[in-house]
Enzyme design. Structure first.
Site, PDB file in Angstrom:
ATOM      1  N   PRO A   1     -18.013  69.079 -62.929  1.00 17.32           N
ATOM      2  CA  PRO A   1     -17.230  68.133 -63.738  1.00 17.32           C
ATOM      3  C   PRO A   1     -16.228  68.833 -64.649  1.00 17.32           C
ATOM      4  CG  PRO A   1     -19.549  68.161 -64.438  1.00 17.32           C
ATOM      5  CD  PRO A   1     -19.441  69.025 -63.224  1.00 17.32           C
TER       6      PRO A   1
ATOM      7  N   GLU B   1     -28.770  70.945 -64.077  1.00 18.32           N
ATOM      8  CA  GLU B   1     -27.794  71.146 -65.163  1.00 18.32           C
ATOM      9  C   GLU B   1     -26.551  71.888 -64.672  1.00 18.32           C
ATOM     10  OE1 GLU B   1     -27.869  69.707 -68.091  1.00 18.32           O
ATOM     11  OE2 GLU B   1     -29.713  68.778 -67.364  1.00 18.32           O
TER      12      GLU B   1
ATOM     13  N   ARG C   1      -7.947  63.402 -44.237  1.00 18.95           N
ATOM     14  CA  ARG C   1      -6.987  62.403 -43.764  1.00 18.95           C
ATOM     15  C   ARG C   1      -5.541  62.881 -43.881  1.00 18.95           C
ATOM     16  NH1 ARG C   1      -7.516  57.316 -45.047  1.00 18.95           N
ATOM     17  NH2 ARG C   1      -5.421  56.813 -45.662  1.00 18.95           N
TER      18      ARG C   1
ATOM     19  N   ASP D   1       0.275  55.675 -47.775  1.00 14.30           N
ATOM     20  CA  ASP D   1      -0.832  55.442 -48.708  1.00 14.30           C
ATOM     21  C   ASP D   1      -0.369  55.520 -50.158  1.00 14.30           C
ATOM     22  OD1 ASP D   1      -2.955  55.064 -47.036  1.00 14.30           O
ATOM     23  OD2 ASP D   1      -3.636  57.136 -47.079  1.00 14.30           O
TER      24      ASP D   1
HETATM   25  N1  SAH Z   1     -24.707  69.722 -67.036  1.00 15.56           N
HETATM   26  C1  SAH Z   1     -23.465  69.636 -66.339  1.00 15.56           C
HETATM   27  C2  SAH Z   1     -23.493  68.573 -65.243  1.00 15.56           C
HETATM   28  C3  SAH Z   1     -24.294  68.965 -64.048  1.00 15.56           C
HETATM   29  S1  SAH Z   1     -24.293  67.751 -62.834  1.00 15.56           S
HETATM   30  C4  SAH Z   1     -22.373  69.264 -67.340  1.00 15.56           C
HETATM   31  O1  SAH Z   1     -22.663  68.592 -68.306  1.00 15.56           O
HETATM   32  O2  SAH Z   1     -21.202  69.602 -67.113  1.00 15.56           O
HETATM   33  C5  SAH Z   1     -24.945  68.624 -61.457  1.00 15.56           C
HETATM   34  C6  SAH Z   1     -23.936  69.036 -60.397  1.00 15.56           C
HETATM   35  O3  SAH Z   1     -23.269  67.889 -59.893  1.00 15.56           O
HETATM   36  C7  SAH Z   1     -22.820  69.969 -60.851  1.00 15.56           C
HETATM   37  O4  SAH Z   1     -23.246  71.308 -60.829  1.00 15.56           O
HETATM   38  C8  SAH Z   1     -21.735  69.685 -59.838  1.00 15.56           C
HETATM   39  O5  SAH Z   1     -21.895  70.461 -58.665  1.00 15.56           O
HETATM   40  C9  SAH Z   1     -21.964  68.227 -59.496  1.00 15.56           C
HETATM   41  N2  SAH Z   1     -21.037  67.333 -60.200  1.00 15.56           N
HETATM   42  C10 SAH Z   1     -21.340  66.453 -61.169  1.00 15.56           C
HETATM   43  N3  SAH Z   1     -20.258  65.769 -61.591  1.00 15.56           N
HETATM   44  C11 SAH Z   1     -19.223  66.219 -60.849  1.00 15.56           C
HETATM   45  C12 SAH Z   1     -17.832  65.909 -60.804  1.00 15.56           C
HETATM   46  N4  SAH Z   1     -17.305  65.000 -61.626  1.00 15.56           N
HETATM   47  N5  SAH Z   1     -17.068  66.568 -59.918  1.00 15.56           N
HETATM   48  C13 SAH Z   1     -17.589  67.503 -59.097  1.00 15.56           C
HETATM   49  N6  SAH Z   1     -18.900  67.846 -59.089  1.00 15.56           N
HETATM   50  C14 SAH Z   1     -19.703  67.216 -59.954  1.00 15.56           C
END
Ligand code: SAH
Length: 244
Positions: free
Chosen positions: A88, A115, A153, A168
């Site tokens: 994220p 996490e 795509r 698109d």
């Molecule tokens: N503790 C972290 C969140 C971990 S979520 C924080 O607060 O930033 C667990 C996993 O989900 C991440 O390691 C990632 O691979 C995936 N993930 C979660 N949200 C994502 C997003 N918006 N985009 C891409 N991968 C995501």
């Protein structure tokens, strides 16, 4: 194009790669998607891929060694790959970035869980940290599917009709115009008359104005970098748009 997905849940992808556009592209050998089970790169009896965080706190963190090992094995194989860590915190995926990724031959997508992934993987092994939106998923698997769908795509030959990706939303920096199909009247809800007129010039004008109007209404920020001609600008001004 070739995608490798590094995950502790390889079966997550079983059904999703067997439907629709992605399935057809795989069958046509335009796309290859391989899931790589991270547990195959562990050395302990319990095939451990996570551990408690240093410094304390909630949850578990994905260990670096299995991911590092998996990447080394995968990178021995051609073609050369770009390593993407799904997170994220990463760069936000948009249509332009999807287009850039579609030019590459191979992507390795690392799916985190819990996490997240030990920071040393981002620092030393990932070429790009990528987010699919400003929200937190429970794992990178859904994000990997988003990347595969958005990127694939845009690869020539993946969509049945080549022109559909060009029209698109986002392709020229605007949202797409509204689409309708038969029946012409449903529950007293009518299709816009212009679409039934057979007048292609009027239809094209209506669609362009709808695209402009919808973009102005829903994503005005896109207009700053959209490809607009004089007529577009005049129409947008009539709606109240002021160019920055
Ligand atoms: N503790 C972290 C969140 C971990 S979520 C924080 O607060 O930033 C667990 C996993 O989900 C991440 O390691 C990632 O691979 C995936 N993930 C979660 N949200 C994502 C997003 N918006 N985009 C891409 N991968 C995501």
């Amino acid at each position: 194009m070739f995608f490798d997905i590094v995950t502790i849940f390889p079966h997550f992808f079983d059904s999703s790669l067997k439907e629709g556009v992605v399935k057809r592209a795989i069958e046509a050998d335009i796309l290859k998607v391989r899931t790589v089970n991270l547990r195959d790169f562990t050395t302990d009896k319990h095939r451990t891929t996570d551990d408690r965080p240093f410094g304390g706190g909630e949850g578990m963190v994905m260990k670096p060694e299995p991911i590092y090992k998996a990447l080394n094995v995968l990178k021995e194989e051609p073609p050369e790959a770009r390593v993407i860590l799904l997170s994220p915190r990463g760069k936000l995926l948009d249509q332009d970035l999807a287009g850039e990724l579609a030019q590459l031959q191979r992507l390795i997508l690392i799916c985190g869980r819990y996490e997240g992934v030990d920071e040393r993987i981002r620092e030393h092994c990932a070429d790009l940290e990528l987010s699919v939106g400003n929200y937190v998923l429970s794992g990178g698997e859904v994000a990997a599917l988003v990347v595969i769908e958005a990127v694939s795509r845009l690869i020539p030959g993946v969509l049945g009709c080549e022109s559909s990706a060009e029209k698109d939303s986002f392709s020229d920096g605007l949202l797409e115009f509204p689409q309708y199909t038969r029946p012409g009247v449903f529950n007293d809800w009518e299709v816009p008359e212009v679409l039934l007129s057979g007048d292609h010039a009027r239809i094209a004008k209506w669609r362009r104005e709808q695209s402009l109007g919808l973009t102005y209404e829903k994503r005005p920020g896109l207009l700053n970098s959209a490809q607009l001609d004089e007529k577009d600008i005049k129409y947008l001004r009539s709606l109240g748009w002021k160019k920055n």
